[in-house]
Design a protein around this motif. Structure first.
Motif, PDB file in Angstrom:
ATOM      1  N   VAL A 254       0.856  -1.184   0.000  1.00  0.00           N
ATOM      2  CA  VAL A 254       0.000   0.000   0.000  1.00  0.00           C
ATOM      3  C   VAL A 254       0.894   1.236   0.000  1.00  0.00           C
ATOM      4  O   VAL A 254       1.797   1.353   0.833  1.00  0.00           O
ATOM      5  N   TYR A 255       0.647   2.135  -0.956  1.00  0.00           N
ATOM      6  CA  TYR A 255       1.303   3.437  -0.949  1.00  0.00           C
ATOM      7  C   TYR A 255       0.274   4.456  -0.490  1.00  0.00           C
ATOM      8  O   TYR A 255      -0.724   4.697  -1.160  1.00  0.00           O
ATOM      9  N   ASN A 256       0.508   5.021   0.677  1.00  0.00           N
ATOM     10  CA  ASN A 256      -0.426   5.957   1.296  1.00  0.00           C
ATOM     11  C   ASN A 256       0.283   7.303   1.460  1.00  0.00           C
ATOM     12  O   ASN A 256       1.143   7.458   2.317  1.00  0.00           O
ATOM     13  N   ASN A 257      -0.089   8.253   0.571  1.00  0.00           N
ATOM     14  CA  ASN A 257       0.564   9.566   0.569  1.00  0.00           C
ATOM     15  C   ASN A 257       2.091   9.449   0.514  1.00  0.00           C
ATOM     16  O   ASN A 257       2.820  10.155   1.222  1.00  0.00           O
ATOM     17  N   GLY A 258       2.560   8.525  -0.339  1.00  0.00           N
ATOM     18  CA  GLY A 258       3.993   8.353  -0.546  1.00  0.00           C
ATOM     19  C   GLY A 258       4.650   7.376   0.403  1.00  0.00           C
ATOM     20  O   GLY A 258       5.796   6.972   0.179  1.00  0.00           O
ATOM     21  N   ARG A 259       3.965   6.982   1.459  1.00  0.00           N
ATOM     22  CA  ARG A 259       4.538   6.036   2.428  1.00  0.00           C
ATOM     23  C   ARG A 259       4.241   4.610   2.005  1.00  0.00           C
ATOM     24  O   ARG A 259       3.094   4.260   1.740  1.00  0.00           O
ATOM     25  N   ARG A 260       5.271   3.780   1.959  1.00  0.00           N
ATOM     26  CA  ARG A 260       5.123   2.390   1.535  1.00  0.00           C
ATOM     27  C   ARG A 260       4.867   1.494   2.740  1.00  0.00           C
ATOM     28  O   ARG A 260       5.621   1.513   3.709  1.00  0.00           O
TER      29      ARG A 260
END
Length: 308
Positions: free
Chosen positions: A171-177
């Motif tokens: 999951v990429y959530n606002n750039g966070r992996r």
């Protein structure tokens, strides 16, 4: 005898309760093209993108006229393409066997002009294409590029997309992996391998496939629901999943029917009429009223359904 009748009545009542959808019609499309596999609806539901059995090349079918137009011959273009919300721009990949990677291109669906977005990158599966911006997860980071003008002035509060990397859910959530393993420990020493991941439209749930079964979990990989033996699962809104149930002999499919089930795992229903034809790879229109699928021998069908 009375007990048997009561049992049959109870089974009939349970079956009737499970029939949440009515199949209004199913028609085979008469398309003058050989490569009509892996359908995908355009946002307005009026056309279908189709590819070859091996995902090479891409074409578009007008569902009203059933006319086919070739878009591109690029290798791999039919694997998880993305189309803009206004239906004017297509994002496709081109496989590069030399580096075992992909390039990304945008295609103007009015002119068929193509523009390179990303070239000779490492292998990736899904990418995000929202409001004119493409986002790709590469080497643990998100690479983004605005390829068209923003379609909407309203920005999504969270930029979330889901893909698989090395058969793990990412999951990429606002750039966070964030790497998820929702079935960890459920198969003993065997390490679960995930595919067919996708995010629900409301961005709260993840759909995925593992070891012949499909599942739904929340965005954190928790609250897992087993949907049963369902292949190629697709969201129908936030509440239902469409896929095909299948039998195989270890090498080839021997059966395939189009199914629908609640995201809570309840009310499994077969939508297609049982036959010897192997029906696979369903796609669902944005409004949920249409399902397209193909048979193993390359016939393309359009089904119209409505909720009871």
């Amino acid at each position: 005898m009375k007990k048997l009748l009561l049992t049959l009545a109870a089974v009939a009542a349970m079956t009737a309760q499970a029939q949440q959808f009515e199949v209004v019609s199913t028609q085979q499309l008469s398309v003058e093209a050989e490569d009509v596999f892996h359908p995908m609806f355009t946002p307005d539901g009026n056309s279908l993108l189709v590819s070859s059995a091996g995902y090479d090349g891409l074409g578009i079918i007008d569902l009203k006229t059933q006319k086919y137009q070739k878009i591109t011959d690029m290798r791999g273009a039919g694997w998880l393409p993305a189309i803009s919300e206004d239906g004017k721009t297509l994002i496709v990949r081109q496989k590069d066997d030399e580096i075992q990677g992909n390039s990304l291109y945008s295609i103007n669906l009015n002119t068929l002009e193509r523009t390179a977005i990303l070239q000779k990158a490492d292998h990736f599966n899904r990418f995000n294409f929202v409001n004119g911006k493409v986002s790709v997860g590469l080497q643990g980071k998100v690479t983004t590029k605005q390829v068209t003008r923003p379609i909407s002035a309203v920005q999504m509060p969270n930029e979330i997309f889901v893909t698989e990397e090395d058969l793990k859910i990412v999951v990429y959530n606002n750039g966070r992996r964030i790497e998820l393993d929702p079935l960890k420990g459920q198969f003993g020493s065997w390490d679960p391998q995930y595919c067919w991941t996708s995010l629900s439209p409301d961005q709260t749930k993840i759909l995925f496939h593992c070891a012949d079964y499909s599942y739904v979990c929340d965005i954190n990989g928790k609250n897992v629901v087993n949907l049963g033996e369902m292949g190629c699962p697709q969201w129908r809104g936030n509440s239902h999943i469409v896929g095909h149930n299948e039998d195989h002999d270890g090498y080839y499919l021997t059966k395939g029917e189009i199914m629908i089930v609640g995201a809570d795992g309840k009310n499994l229903q077969q939508l297609s009429t049982t036959s010897s034809e192997i029906k696979t790879f369903p796609a669902v229109s944005a409004d949920g009223s249409k399902i397209a699928f193909h048979t193993e021998d390359g016939k393309l069908f359009l089904m119209t359904i409505k909720e009871k």
